[in-house]
Design an enzyme around this catalytic site. Structure first.
Site, short mmCIF file in Angstrom:
data_model
loop_
_atom_site.label_atom_id
_atom_site.label_comp_id
_atom_site.label_asym_id
_atom_site.label_seq_id
_atom_site.Cartn_x
_atom_site.Cartn_y
_atom_site.Cartn_z
N SER A 1 -75.09 113.27 -7.41
CA SER A 1 -75.11 112.91 -5.66
C SER A 1 -74.47 111.29 -6.15
CB SER A 1 -76.43 112.71 -5.51
OG SER A 1 -76.79 112.31 -4.76
N ASP B 1 -74.63 121.38 1.94
CA ASP B 1 -74.68 119.26 1.69
C ASP B 1 -75.23 118.78 2.82
OD1 ASP B 1 -74.70 117.00 0.28
OD2 ASP B 1 -74.71 117.59 -1.33
N HIS C 1 -78.18 120.29 -2.20
CA HIS C 1 -78.11 119.16 -2.57
C HIS C 1 -78.67 118.89 -4.34
CE1 HIS C 1 -76.41 115.17 -2.90
NE2 HIS C 1 -77.63 114.56 -2.77
#
Length: 449
Positions: free
Chosen positions: A163, A398, A426
């Site tokens: 991320s 995502d 994600h």
């Protein structure tokens, strides 16, 4: 980088035959003033425990892999609690779980620690040093310290970024590629030179899709949720970390971007409805469950700096807040609507009222949202000529990192190999660890065929 130093390290042997070294580093707050104020960084190095040969006085060095956590604002878990560590150890790396500055045990940022800086303006100026540019400088300083005695072929290291950690890798590739052997990104291909407004326009659209999926799966929750909002408007019950307002309940939608997130929210809605049916109020177990879904009291950097991670020479101006009405009326808490949508990972002004930890930081957040002179985070020209092997997992669905923007960046970075899937969300690095890492290392090892 020479101002950084290793100030302590302690070795522990843990069950499962792991050798864990706890490292404490000192680095400059501001690298343009290397002799000025310093920060303490914490990290855990982990490798398989082996007893050195009788003729050796120390272990053979292994190639380092440093993990950059998502967020911003969250520290790393211990290696025993980190799902991907065994896989990486089997690949022959020594893994460094580094708490980014201001997170975990690296000079932690909280409302109380910030108050020691002075007024809101001074607090905001201090926080400006906690973005990806300085996180990368910290990494380079730490790398040089940890590899000082390594042979030349082991001085560069591998970086894995989840991320926001992937955003940091984009900055790393832009300005310090000399320190990198290879990089892996999971759910974090950065939006190079994209404004916060553009990012949130895209992510609002994906949040809307996830809400539609939620109501398709649990259509009975539409009326339940409106009933809960009505109760919260009338009562605003107390949570350990603040108050449960309708807007704060709406923020539970952040879970929609994770595997099992729809069911997580449904479980909370169902529990709350049963409470109201049976008792007329929300019970403590339900309130604690809701409170545990938010993390802003434990990671204030996420709240005050989240929008700034998209800013280069421009202000965010509370981007998610101003684009909310444009995203659609379903995001407004209007009990006359057939459905009220949950929000995602956006940051809103009301968070600085419903969270006790954030109340004192509202003025700080306003100052940071108005800054227009944020430094550049990416060098498009350098990325276009990148020579560091880069491997990334990009998720079609995502909810936090837009697929189209990530794909555009992937095409713009030389030597970049993406793995694209619509079968993961994600958080696949922790939820589907073996699957995602096998795919990425297949790219690295050219073994897909």
């Amino acid at each position: 980088m020479s101002a950084a130093k290793l100030i302590d390290s302690r070795v522990h042997i843990v069950p499962g035959k792991l050798r864990v070294t706890e490292y404490f580093f000192e680095v400059p707050l501001d690298y343009s003033q290397p002799d000025g104020e310093t920060l303490r960084l914490f990290g855990r190095g982990v490798r398989r425990h082996v007893v050195p040969h009788k003729d050796q006085d120390k272990l053979e060095p292994l190639p380092w892999l440093v993990y950059l956590q998502g967020g911003p604002g969250f520290g790393c878990q211990p290696p025993q609690s980190t799902s991907f560590v065994p896989f990486l150890l089997d690949k022959g790396y020594e893994v460094l779980l580094l708490d980014q500055r201001g997170t975990g045990m690296s000079t932690t940022i909280t409302a109380a620690t910030l108050r020691r800086r002075g007024d809101a303006q001074k607090q905001a100026e201090y926080l400006r040093h906690f973005r990806a540019d300085n996180i990368v400088r910290d990494c380079e300083a730490v790398r040089r310290l940890l590899t000082a005695d390594h042979p030349e072929d082991l001085k560069k290291w591998t970086v894995l970024g989840q991320s926001y950690g992937g955003f940091c890798i984009g900055t790393y590739l832009s300005f310090h590629p000399e320190g990198l052997k290879e990089v892996f990104i999971t759910g974090g291909v950065p939006p190079v030179s994209k404004s916060a407004d553009l990012v949130y326009e895209k992510t609002y659209a994906k949040v809307k899709e996830r809400n539609q999926a939620y109501y398709q799966k649990f259509p009975e929750d539409a009326d339940r949720i409106k009933r809960i909002y009505h109760y919260l408007q009338e009562n605003k019950p107390r949570l350990p970390s603040g108050y449960l307002t309708p807007a704060r309940f709406q923020q539970l939608g952040i879970a929609f971007g994770q595997h099992g997130g729809l069911d997580t929210v449904h479980d909370i809605v169902l529990r709350a409805t049963i409470d109201l049916d049976m008792f007329g109020f929300l019970t403590r177990p339900t309130l604690l469950l809701i409170d545990g879904q938010g993390a802003f009291d434990r990671a204030v950097i996420y709240a005050v700096l989240h929008e700034s991670i998209y800013c280069e020479r421009r202000a965010s101006n509370w981007s998610a807040e101003k684009l909310r009405s444009k995203a659609g009326p379903e995001f407004e808490i209007n009990l006359k609507q057939s459905q009220i949508y949950f929000t995602g990972e956006m940051i809103y002004k009301d968070m600085f009222e419903s969270y006790d930890e954030l109340k004192d930081l509202r003025e700080v957040a306003d100052i940071l949202a108005s800054y227009e002179d944020w430094p550049i985070l990416y060098d498009s020209k350098q990325l276009a000529r990148n020579e560091v092997p880069a491997y990334a997992a990009i998720y079609v669905d995502d909810m936090y990192v837009d697929f189209s923007i990530a794909s555009e960046t992937a095409r713009a970075i030389r030597n970049f190999k993406p793995f694209i899937t619509n079968a993961m969300y994600h958080g696949a690095l922790s939820d589907k660890t073996e699957d995602i890492l096998r795919q990425l290392f297949s790219l690295k090892e050219d073994t897909i065929d």
